[in-house]
Design a protein around this motif. Structure first.
Motif, mmCIF file in Angstrom:
data_model
loop_
_atom_site.group_PDB
_atom_site.id
_atom_site.type_symbol
_atom_site.label_atom_id
_atom_site.label_comp_id
_atom_site.label_asym_id
_atom_site.label_seq_id
_atom_site.Cartn_x
_atom_site.Cartn_y
_atom_site.Cartn_z
ATOM 1 N N TYR A 95 -29.218 -23.354 -4.976
ATOM 2 C CA TYR A 95 -30.679 -23.426 -5.070
ATOM 3 C C TYR A 95 -31.199 -22.557 -6.216
ATOM 4 C CZ TYR A 95 -35.587 -22.730 -3.966
ATOM 5 O OH TYR A 95 -36.949 -22.654 -4.056
ATOM 6 N N LEU A 96 -30.680 -21.335 -6.336
ATOM 7 C CA LEU A 96 -31.124 -20.454 -7.413
ATOM 8 C C LEU A 96 -30.800 -21.048 -8.785
ATOM 9 C CD1 LEU A 96 -30.195 -16.879 -6.103
ATOM 10 C CD2 LEU A 96 -32.464 -17.943 -6.214
ATOM 11 N N GLN A 97 -29.606 -21.612 -8.906
ATOM 12 C CA GLN A 97 -29.225 -22.195 -10.192
ATOM 13 C C GLN A 97 -30.095 -23.404 -10.538
ATOM 14 O OE1 GLN A 97 -24.699 -21.975 -9.332
ATOM 15 N NE2 GLN A 97 -24.878 -21.977 -11.555
ATOM 16 N N ALA A 98 -30.383 -24.226 -9.537
ATOM 17 C CA ALA A 98 -31.219 -25.402 -9.783
ATOM 18 C C ALA A 98 -32.642 -24.995 -10.131
ATOM 19 C CB ALA A 98 -31.213 -26.303 -8.550
ATOM 20 N N ALA A 99 -33.162 -23.973 -9.454
ATOM 21 C CA ALA A 99 -34.542 -23.550 -9.681
ATOM 22 C C ALA A 99 -34.723 -22.846 -11.017
ATOM 23 C CB ALA A 99 -34.994 -22.632 -8.546
ATOM 24 N N SER A 100 -33.675 -22.131 -11.455
ATOM 25 C CA SER A 100 -33.793 -21.338 -12.683
ATOM 26 C C SER A 100 -33.176 -22.009 -13.897
ATOM 27 C CB SER A 100 -33.106 -19.982 -12.481
ATOM 28 O OG SER A 100 -31.697 -20.157 -12.329
ATOM 29 N N GLN A 101 -32.362 -23.034 -13.654
ATOM 30 C CA GLN A 101 -31.629 -23.682 -14.738
ATOM 31 C C GLN A 101 -30.787 -22.660 -15.505
ATOM 32 O OE1 GLN A 101 -31.685 -27.198 -15.361
ATOM 33 N NE2 GLN A 101 -32.591 -27.039 -13.326
ATOM 34 N N GLY A 102 -30.172 -21.742 -14.765
ATOM 35 C CA GLY A 102 -29.356 -20.722 -15.419
ATOM 36 C C GLY A 102 -28.198 -20.285 -14.548
ATOM 37 N N GLU A 103 -27.282 -19.522 -15.135
ATOM 38 C CA GLU A 103 -26.129 -18.996 -14.421
ATOM 39 C C GLU A 103 -26.437 -17.599 -13.898
ATOM 40 O OE1 GLU A 103 -23.280 -20.599 -13.716
ATOM 41 O OE2 GLU A 103 -24.260 -22.363 -14.593
ATOM 42 N N TRP A 104 -25.973 -17.318 -12.715
ATOM 43 C CA TRP A 104 -26.241 -16.049 -12.046
ATOM 44 C C TRP A 104 -24.985 -15.201 -11.936
ATOM 45 C CZ3 TRP A 104 -30.964 -14.498 -9.601
ATOM 46 C CH2 TRP A 104 -32.026 -15.392 -9.827
ATOM 47 N N THR A 105 -25.176 -13.894 -11.920
ATOM 48 C CA THR A 105 -24.078 -12.941 -11.709
ATOM 49 C C THR A 105 -24.204 -12.378 -10.303
ATOM 50 O OG1 THR A 105 -24.061 -12.312 -14.050
ATOM 51 C CG2 THR A 105 -22.988 -10.801 -12.495
ATOM 52 N N VAL A 106 -23.115 -12.456 -9.540
ATOM 53 C CA VAL A 106 -23.095 -11.969 -8.159
ATOM 54 C C VAL A 106 -22.248 -10.703 -8.103
ATOM 55 C CG1 VAL A 106 -22.527 -12.522 -5.761
ATOM 56 C CG2 VAL A 106 -23.304 -14.328 -7.318
ATOM 57 N N VAL A 107 -22.838 -9.624 -7.593
ATOM 58 C CA VAL A 107 -22.137 -8.337 -7.535
ATOM 59 C C VAL A 107 -22.150 -7.807 -6.109
ATOM 60 C CG1 VAL A 107 -22.713 -7.784 -9.926
ATOM 61 C CG2 VAL A 107 -24.216 -6.999 -8.093
ATOM 62 N N ALA A 108 -21.202 -6.909 -5.830
ATOM 63 C CA ALA A 108 -21.120 -6.301 -4.501
ATOM 64 C C ALA A 108 -20.272 -5.040 -4.583
ATOM 65 C CB ALA A 108 -20.515 -7.281 -3.489
ATOM 66 N N LEU A 109 -20.313 -4.276 -3.513
ATOM 67 C CA LEU A 109 -19.485 -3.079 -3.367
ATOM 68 C C LEU A 109 -18.440 -3.305 -2.281
ATOM 69 C CD1 LEU A 109 -22.324 -0.413 -3.406
ATOM 70 C CD2 LEU A 109 -20.375 -0.377 -4.973
ATOM 71 N N MET A 110 -17.302 -2.624 -2.438
ATOM 72 C CA MET A 110 -16.269 -2.645 -1.411
ATOM 73 C C MET A 110 -15.826 -1.222 -1.131
ATOM 74 S SD MET A 110 -12.562 -4.568 -1.278
ATOM 75 C CE MET A 110 -11.641 -4.613 0.283
ATOM 76 N N ARG A 111 -15.637 -0.914 0.126
ATOM 77 C CA ARG A 111 -15.218 0.420 0.541
ATOM 78 C C ARG A 111 -13.726 0.416 0.856
ATOM 79 N NH1 ARG A 111 -19.472 3.780 4.121
ATOM 80 N NH2 ARG A 111 -18.465 5.823 4.154
ATOM 81 N N GLU A 112 -13.053 1.533 0.619
ATOM 82 C CA GLU A 112 -11.639 1.647 0.994
ATOM 83 C C GLU A 112 -11.526 1.275 2.467
ATOM 84 O OE1 GLU A 112 -8.005 2.954 2.488
ATOM 85 O OE2 GLU A 112 -9.856 3.979 3.064
ATOM 86 N N PRO A 113 -10.605 0.356 2.840
ATOM 87 C CA PRO A 113 -10.609 -0.223 4.185
ATOM 88 C C PRO A 113 -10.563 0.778 5.339
ATOM 89 C CG PRO A 113 -9.224 -1.520 2.741
ATOM 90 C CD PRO A 113 -9.630 -0.306 1.960
#
Length: 201
Positions: free
Chosen positions: A55-73
């Motif tokens: 939906y975001l890509q269709a609405a913006s006509q652009g590519e998105w960067t997805v980021v996140a954090l991970m904790r030592e298990p």
């Protein structure tokens, strides 16, 4: 989950990785900030790629960067253990008060898990069942590097408040439980080891 429209950036809220502090600091800059209910706040990468991302890509006509954090298990599980030991934990089936961390980890390693240890797994949150995953994944232990990345992308200085901090608690595991954890959480440990340190970037 935070969506920054102009920067085409999405921050997924991995549980127990400072997501409440990040949302508090960045909500005013985000076009969309989902903080409740938890199932939406903590949208997995699989659900993002299947429902939100298209939906975001269709609405913006652009590519998105997805980021996140991970904790030592191991540290991630300890944070859950301490969080659920709080006096304001209203559901007794999810409380870890009076329980050792060793018992909590052993319960987490069971299948099925009892309610107090049923907290999911980071690898399942961060890896899609198929297709694309997270574009940039950062270590929670090196959150300063993540903040620098956000400051560069968002063009502002960021100060994170200390919010929703788990109370102190024990961290000891027996060698047997430690070995069990590494077997059951092998995928989590393997994913964590793929993340680069700042001096390796």
């Amino acid at each position: 989950m935070l969506v920054f429209w102009d920067q085409k950036l999405v921050l997924l809220a991995t549980p127990k990785t400072g997501s409440t502090s990040l949302a508090n600091a960045l909500e005013s800059l985000a076009a969309v900030a989902i903080q409740r209910p938890p199932v939406l706040k903590h949208t997995t990468v699989h659900r993002y790629r299947r429902f939100v991302g298209p939906y975001l890509q269709a609405a913006s006509q652009g590519e998105w960067t997805v980021v996140a954090l991970m904790r030592e298990p191991r540290d991630w599980l300890n944070s859950w253990y301490r969080f659920r030991s709080r006096e304001d934990q209203t559901d007794p089936t999810k409380s870890t008060r009076g329980m050792s961390f060793d018992d909590f980890v052993r319960a987490w390693c069971q299948d099925p898990r009892p309610a107090f240890a049923d907290v999911g797994a980071q690898e399942k949150f961060l890896r899609p069942r198929q297709g694309e995953g997270v574009d940039r994944l950062f270590r929670y232990a090196e959150i300063d590097t993540f903040v620098e990345f956000l400051e560069d992308r968002l063009g502002c200085e960021i100060t994170l408040p200390r919010i929703n901090v788990s109370p102190p608690g024990e961290t000891w595991l027996s060698p047997e439980t430690e070995a069990l954890l590494h077997r059951v959480a092998a995928a989590d440990f393997a994913l964590y080891e793929t993340l680069k340190h700042p001096d390796q970037a």
